[in-house]
Design an enzyme around this catalytic site. Structure first.
Site, mmCIF file in Angstrom:
data_model
loop_
_atom_site.group_PDB
_atom_site.id
_atom_site.type_symbol
_atom_site.label_atom_id
_atom_site.label_comp_id
_atom_site.label_asym_id
_atom_site.label_seq_id
_atom_site.Cartn_x
_atom_site.Cartn_y
_atom_site.Cartn_z
ATOM 1 N N ARG A 178 0.870 -1.181 0.000
ATOM 2 C CA ARG A 178 0.000 0.000 0.000
ATOM 3 C C ARG A 178 0.905 1.228 0.000
ATOM 4 O O ARG A 178 2.122 1.130 0.133
ATOM 5 C CB ARG A 178 -0.973 0.017 1.170
ATOM 6 N N GLY A 179 0.271 2.379 -0.180
ATOM 7 C CA GLY A 179 1.019 3.609 -0.343
ATOM 8 C C GLY A 179 1.149 3.925 -1.825
ATOM 9 O O GLY A 179 1.524 3.052 -2.622
ATOM 10 N N ALA A 180 0.827 5.158 -2.196
ATOM 11 C CA ALA A 180 0.740 5.501 -3.617
ATOM 12 C C ALA A 180 2.005 5.179 -4.407
ATOM 13 O O ALA A 180 1.936 4.524 -5.458
ATOM 14 C CB ALA A 180 0.360 6.978 -3.772
ATOM 15 N N ARG A 203 -7.303 -0.565 -6.874
ATOM 16 C CA ARG A 203 -7.715 0.466 -5.914
ATOM 17 C C ARG A 203 -7.952 1.744 -6.699
ATOM 18 O O ARG A 203 -7.095 2.164 -7.494
ATOM 19 C CB ARG A 203 -6.667 0.681 -4.820
ATOM 20 N N GLN A 220 -2.479 2.110 10.384
ATOM 21 C CA GLN A 220 -1.212 2.235 9.664
ATOM 22 C C GLN A 220 -0.219 3.123 10.410
ATOM 23 O O GLN A 220 0.995 2.925 10.331
ATOM 24 C CB GLN A 220 -1.440 2.789 8.254
ATOM 25 N N ASP A 248 -2.363 10.395 -1.944
ATOM 26 C CA ASP A 248 -2.671 9.314 -2.878
ATOM 27 C C ASP A 248 -3.053 9.837 -4.256
ATOM 28 O O ASP A 248 -2.939 9.122 -5.241
ATOM 29 C CB ASP A 248 -3.793 8.442 -2.315
ATOM 30 N N ASN A 308 -5.975 11.941 0.516
ATOM 31 C CA ASN A 308 -5.077 11.160 1.367
ATOM 32 C C ASN A 308 -5.930 10.367 2.355
ATOM 33 O O ASN A 308 -7.154 10.456 2.355
ATOM 34 C CB ASN A 308 -4.088 12.091 2.095
ATOM 35 N N LYS A 309 -5.287 9.596 3.198
ATOM 36 C CA LYS A 309 -5.980 8.725 4.134
ATOM 37 C C LYS A 309 -7.038 9.486 4.927
ATOM 38 O O LYS A 309 -6.833 10.628 5.330
ATOM 39 C CB LYS A 309 -4.959 8.089 5.077
#
Length: 341
Positions: free
Chosen positions: A48-50, A89, A193, A234, A244-245
Site C-alpha cells: 500500500r502507499g501511492a 484500488r 497504519q 494518494d 489522502n488517508k
C-alpha cells in the site's frame, strides 16, 4: 534496516512483497507470481502507499506477460488481467500510472517492460529523497525553532514507497540534520497504519515519537504542541486538492486554525493533471467490517453497519505546500500543480 517493500525476484519469477498486514509483529516477505495474487495483495493492503502501488502496477504488467506465456492466454485474457491490476484500488493514481508507464513497451517484449518497471522503482527513490530535501528546507525556512515538533497521519514512509518515503522522508531528512524534537503519529483508524507502520519506522530510525488516537490530533495541534503537520498523498488534483488517508482533512483544518504549516509530500507521479479538482476523485469505500470489528471481535451491536471511506480530500486552500521532486508548490497561495505542468 527495513526489509524492502517491493522488489522483483527474477529467480522466483515474481514480486517479493513485505506483507504489511503482519507488521509490526512479523516481518514476512511473500512471493507473488500471478496477477490474481497481486490484486489480492493490493486489496488487503499487503502492499500500500501511492508510490509503492505505482511500482506494483508496473511490475504487475510483467507478471501478466509471464503468466500469459506460461498458461497460453489469448490477448483478451491478458488485457483483462492487466486491467484488474490497474483498477485494484481507485483513489491512488500511481497504480494506474505505473501500469500505463510500462504498457507502451509491451510490443518490445517482456524484458523491455521489466527494465522500465525497475527504472521506475529507482526513479521513485530518487524523487523521494529530493522532495524530502526540498520539503525539509521549506519547513526550516518558515519555522524558527532549533528542532521541530511534527505530526503525521497514516504511513508515508519507506513502507509506502520503493524506498526512503515521502512525508516520513521529510521527517527522516530533518532527523539526519538534527532538527527533529518529537513526532506525533496518528494511529490511523481503522487499520492502524500509523500505530503499526509509522511507529515501526520511527522507532527503527531512533526518532522520538508517540502514537495518539486520531481524535487527539486537533487538540495536539491547537494546544501548541506541534510546529507543522507533514502528510503524504494518494492523488493530487490539478488545482492542488489533495486526496489522502481518511482523517487528513481534520488535520489540515486544525493546522489552518492554529496558523501552522500543513505540508504534503509526494512525488510528481501522484499529481493527476487530468483531474481538475478533488470533487472528481473517486473515494474508495472499504468493507464496513474493518470499522465494526477488531479482528474477529465485534465492537458494535449486531446489525450496526460501518461507514468506511478510505480517503478524504483536503481542498487546496488549506494546503500550505506540496513538496515534490520538481519543487515546492503553495496551493493556499494560488500556486497550483497545473501551473507547473
Amino acid at each position: 534496516m527495513l526489509t524492502p517493500t517491493i522488489v522483483w525476484d527474477e529467480a522466483g519469477g515474481g514480486i517479493a512483497l513485505l506483507d504489511q498486514t503482519l507488521l509490526p509483529g512479523r516481518s514476512e516477505v511473500v512471493l507473488v507470481r500471478s496477477t490474481s495474487e497481486l490484486v489480492d495483495a493490493i486489496a488487503r493492503l499487503a502492499v500500500r502507499g501511492a508510490p509503492a502501488l505505482g511500482v506494483a502496477g508496473a511490475l504487475g504488467v510483467v507478471l501478466a506477460l509471464d503468466e500469459a506465456a506460461r498458461e497460453g492466454w489469448d490477448p483478451a485474457r491478458l488485457d483483462a488481467a492487466i486491467t484488474r491490476v490497474r483498477t485494484a484500488r481507485p483513489t491512488a493514481v500511481n497504480l494506474a500510472w505505473g501500469v500505463d508507464h510500462v504498457l507502451s513497451l509491451r510490443a518490445q517484449g517482456r524484458d523491455a517492460v521489466l527494465a522500465a518497471a525497475l527504472r521506475l522503482a529507482a526513479a521513485d527513490e530518487a524523487a523521494n529523497r529530493e522532495l524530502s530535501r526540498l520539503g525539509a528546507d521549506w519547513l526550516l525556512d518558515r519555522i524558527d525553532r532549533p528542532r521541530l515538533r511534527l505530526l503525521t497521519h497514516c504511513n508515508a514512509g519507506a513502507l509506502a514507497t520503493s524506498a526512503w518515503g515521502t512525508a516520513l522522508g521529510v521527517i527522516r531528512e530533518l532527523h539526519q540534520r538534527g532538527r527533529v524534537e518529537f513526532v506525533y503519529a496518528d494511529e490511523t483508524r481503522p487499520l492502524l497504519q500509523g500505530a503499526r507502520l509509522t511507529a515501526y519506522e520511527l522507532a527503527g530510525e531512533g526518532i522520538p515519537h508517540a502514537v495518539q488516537v486520531d481524535g487527539a490530533a486537533a487538540a495536539t495541534i491547537l494546544g501548541g504542541r506541534v510546529d507543522a503537520a507533514v502528510v503524504g498523498a494518494d492523488r493530487i488534483a490539478a488545482n492542488g486538492d489533495v486526496a489522502n488517508k481518511i482523517g487528513t482533512l481534520g488535520v489540515a483544518l486544525a493546522c489552518h486554525a492554529a496558523g501552522i504549516p500543513f505540508l504534503v509530500a509526494a512525488p510528481w507521479s501522484t499529481v493527476d493533471l487530468a483531474t481538475a479538482s478533488g470533487e472528481q476523485i473517486a473515494i474508495e469505500e472499504r468493507d464496513g467490517a474493518e470499522v465494526t470489528a477488531y479482528g474477529a471481535v465485534a465492537v458494535v451491536p449486531d446489525g450496526t453497519p460501518g461507514h468506511n471511506p478510505a480517503f478524504d480530500v483536503t481542498p487546496a486552500r488549506w494546503v500550505s505546500a506540496i513538496a515534490t521532486e520538481r519543487g515546492v508548490l503553495e496551493p493556499a497561495a494560488g500556486d497550483s500543480p497545473s501551473a507547473h505542468a
